[in-house]
Design a protein around this motif. Structure first.
Motif, PDB file in Angstrom:
ATOM      1  N   ALA A   1      94.641  20.368  57.858  1.00  0.00           N
ATOM      2  CA  ALA A   1      93.456  20.694  57.065  1.00  0.00           C
ATOM      3  C   ALA A   1      92.275  20.919  58.002  1.00  0.00           C
ATOM      4  N   VAL A   2      91.478  21.943  57.724  1.00  0.00           N
ATOM      5  CA  VAL A   2      90.321  22.238  58.572  1.00  0.00           C
ATOM      6  C   VAL A   2      89.116  22.607  57.714  1.00  0.00           C
ATOM      7  N   ASP A   3      87.937  22.399  58.275  1.00  0.00           N
ATOM      8  CA  ASP A   3      86.687  22.951  57.759  1.00  0.00           C
ATOM      9  C   ASP A   3      86.225  23.969  58.793  1.00  0.00           C
ATOM     10  N   ILE A   4      85.748  25.122  58.338  1.00  0.00           N
ATOM     11  CA  ILE A   4      85.251  26.153  59.247  1.00  0.00           C
ATOM     12  C   ILE A   4      83.803  26.417  58.863  1.00  0.00           C
ATOM     13  N   LEU A   5      82.907  26.214  59.826  1.00  0.00           N
ATOM     14  CA  LEU A   5      81.469  26.369  59.604  1.00  0.00           C
ATOM     15  C   LEU A   5      80.941  27.429  60.560  1.00  0.00           C
ATOM     16  N   GLU A   6      79.868  28.089  60.165  1.00  0.00           N
ATOM     17  CA  GLU A   6      79.291  29.130  61.015  1.00  0.00           C
ATOM     18  C   GLU A   6      77.784  28.984  61.078  1.00  0.00           C
ATOM     19  N   THR A   7      77.263  29.037  62.294  1.00  0.00           N
ATOM     20  CA  THR A   7      75.817  29.074  62.507  1.00  0.00           C
ATOM     21  C   THR A   7      75.485  30.440  63.105  1.00  0.00           C
ATOM     22  N   ALA A   8      74.244  30.656  63.436  1.00  0.00           N
ATOM     23  CA  ALA A   8      73.852  31.931  64.033  1.00  0.00           C
ATOM     24  C   ALA A   8      74.523  32.134  65.391  1.00  0.00           C
ATOM     25  N   ALA A   9      74.813  31.047  66.105  1.00  0.00           N
ATOM     26  CA  ALA A   9      75.330  31.165  67.460  1.00  0.00           C
ATOM     27  C   ALA A   9      76.816  30.854  67.610  1.00  0.00           C
ATOM     28  N   SER A  10      77.397  30.064  66.696  1.00  0.00           N
ATOM     29  CA  SER A  10      78.763  29.593  66.906  1.00  0.00           C
ATOM     30  C   SER A  10      79.537  29.455  65.607  1.00  0.00           C
ATOM     31  N   ILE A  11      80.854  29.351  65.772  1.00  0.00           N
ATOM     32  CA  ILE A  11      81.766  28.971  64.694  1.00  0.00           C
ATOM     33  C   ILE A  11      82.285  27.588  65.055  1.00  0.00           C
ATOM     34  N   PHE A  12      82.347  26.693  64.085  1.00  0.00           N
ATOM     35  CA  PHE A  12      82.860  25.348  64.310  1.00  0.00           C
ATOM     36  C   PHE A  12      84.103  25.157  63.453  1.00  0.00           C
ATOM     37  N   VAL A  13      85.152  24.628  64.064  1.00  0.00           N
ATOM     38  CA  VAL A  13      86.359  24.262  63.337  1.00  0.00           C
ATOM     39  C   VAL A  13      86.489  22.751  63.470  1.00  0.00           C
ATOM     40  N   ILE A  14      86.567  22.062  62.334  1.00  0.00           N
ATOM     41  CA  ILE A  14      86.620  20.604  62.314  1.00  0.00           C
ATOM     42  C   ILE A  14      87.892  20.190  61.582  1.00  0.00           C
ATOM     43  N   ALA A  15      88.670  19.302  62.226  1.00  0.00           N
ATOM     44  CA  ALA A  15      89.945  18.880  61.631  1.00  0.00           C
ATOM     45  C   ALA A  15      90.175  17.390  61.874  1.00  0.00           C
ATOM     46  N   PRO A  16      90.408  16.628  60.807  1.00  0.00           N
ATOM     47  CA  PRO A  16      90.799  15.228  60.996  1.00  0.00           C
ATOM     48  C   PRO A  16      92.270  15.191  61.420  1.00  0.00           C
ATOM     49  N   ILE A  17      92.531  14.520  62.529  1.00  0.00           N
ATOM     50  CA  ILE A  17      93.905  14.466  63.039  1.00  0.00           C
ATOM     51  C   ILE A  17      94.250  13.008  63.328  1.00  0.00           C
ATOM     52  N   ALA A  18      94.514  12.250  62.274  1.00  0.00           N
ATOM     53  CA  ALA A  18      94.872  10.841  62.438  1.00  0.00           C
ATOM     54  C   ALA A  18      96.280  10.725  62.998  1.00  0.00           C
ATOM     55  N   GLY A  19      96.480   9.717  63.827  1.00  0.00           N
ATOM     56  CA  GLY A  19      97.813   9.432  64.341  1.00  0.00           C
ATOM     57  C   GLY A  19      98.277  10.358  65.430  1.00  0.00           C
TER      58      GLY A  19
ATOM     59  N   HIS B   1      89.378  10.499  66.074  1.00  0.00           N
ATOM     60  CA  HIS B   1      90.452  11.286  65.457  1.00  0.00           C
ATOM     61  C   HIS B   1      89.957  12.472  64.647  1.00  0.00           C
ATOM     62  N   ILE B   2      88.744  12.938  64.952  1.00  0.00           N
ATOM     63  CA  ILE B   2      88.208  14.160  64.351  1.00  0.00           C
ATOM     64  C   ILE B   2      88.082  15.190  65.469  1.00  0.00           C
ATOM     65  N   LEU B   3      88.841  16.285  65.347  1.00  0.00           N
ATOM     66  CA  LEU B   3      88.792  17.366  66.320  1.00  0.00           C
ATOM     67  C   LEU B   3      87.672  18.317  65.938  1.00  0.00           C
ATOM     68  N   THR B   4      86.803  18.626  66.898  1.00  0.00           N
ATOM     69  CA  THR B   4      85.730  19.590  66.691  1.00  0.00           C
ATOM     70  C   THR B   4      85.826  20.651  67.775  1.00  0.00           C
ATOM     71  N   ILE B   5      85.972  21.896  67.341  1.00  0.00           N
ATOM     72  CA  ILE B   5      86.040  23.024  68.275  1.00  0.00           C
ATOM     73  C   ILE B   5      84.806  23.883  68.033  1.00  0.00           C
ATOM     74  N   GLU B   6      84.049  24.131  69.100  1.00  0.00           N
ATOM     75  CA  GLU B   6      82.887  25.014  69.004  1.00  0.00           C
ATOM     76  C   GLU B   6      83.229  26.326  69.691  1.00  0.00           C
ATOM     77  N   ILE B   7      83.101  27.415  68.944  1.00  0.00           N
ATOM     78  CA  ILE B   7      83.468  28.737  69.440  1.00  0.00           C
ATOM     79  C   ILE B   7      82.217  29.613  69.403  1.00  0.00           C
ATOM     80  N   PRO B   8      81.618  29.866  70.575  1.00  0.00           N
ATOM     81  CA  PRO B   8      80.413  30.704  70.580  1.00  0.00           C
ATOM     82  C   PRO B   8      80.725  32.129  70.126  1.00  0.00           C
ATOM     83  N   LYS B   9      79.802  32.704  69.384  1.00  0.00           N
ATOM     84  CA  LYS B   9      79.943  34.089  68.950  1.00  0.00           C
ATOM     85  C   LYS B   9      79.637  35.014  70.129  1.00  0.00           C
ATOM     86  N   ALA B  10      80.257  36.197  70.105  1.00  0.00           N
ATOM     87  CA  ALA B  10      79.961  37.206  71.114  1.00  0.00           C
ATOM     88  C   ALA B  10      78.561  37.752  70.853  1.00  0.00           C
ATOM     89  N   ARG B  11      77.893  38.085  71.917  1.00  0.00           N
ATOM     90  CA  ARG B  11      76.571  38.694  71.752  1.00  0.00           C
ATOM     91  C   ARG B  11      76.729  40.056  71.113  1.00  0.00           C
TER      92      ARG B  11
END
Length: 138
Positions: free
Chosen positions: A32-50, A115-125
């Motif tokens: 399961a993931v949440d995908i969020l977007e700001t002006a500069a980046s995309i964030f993917v957040i996933a709880p990964i217990a165990g 146990h919460i994975l957070t990936i920050e993916i900068p947007k291309a200019r």
């Protein structure tokens, strides 16, 4: 946890109905993931217990992000006990995400805290437009 670039992820872009490995009883588990977007980046957040963060792999190929890993059944639990409920998924898991915009893959960061994975993916200019005046030489 490591991030790698992959060159051939064509099979991951196919619909699940065309991928028999996802329809089998021993299919790879989902994440399961949440995908969020700001002006500069995309964030993917996933709880990964165990999951030990060393068993998590993150790869990117153009606009496809893949997160995979393995949940290992705890050694402290008796293997031969009668099961009354089995809701937890144990084994390998994988999640493929098509990203909504062009990204800068060189600057991706990932961290796992509590146990919460957070990936920050900068947007291309974005390319900017500019009018260049042409000057005449006399």
């Amino acid at each position: 946890m490591h991030i790698t670039a992959q060159t051939d992820l064509h099979a991951l872009r196919q619909p699940k109905s065309e991928r028999p490995e996802l329809l089998a009883d021993d299919a790879v588990g989902q994440l399961a993931v949440d995908i969020l977007e700001t002006a500069a980046s995309i964030f993917v957040i996933a709880p990964i217990a165990g999951v030990d963060e060393k068993s998590v792999a993150i790869s990117i190929d153009d606009d496809l992000l893949v997160i995979s890993g393995e949940r290992v059944y705890p050694q402290s639990c008796p293997q031969n006990a009668k099961k009354h409920a089995e809701e937890c998924y144990w084994g390998t898991f994988q999640r493929s995400i098509l990203l909504p915009t062009a990204i800068n893959s060189a600057d991706i960061t990932a961290k796992m805290v509590d146990h919460i994975l957070t990936i920050e993916i900068p947007k291309a200019r974005k390319a900017t437009s500019k009018i260049i005046p042409l000057f005449q030489r006399l």
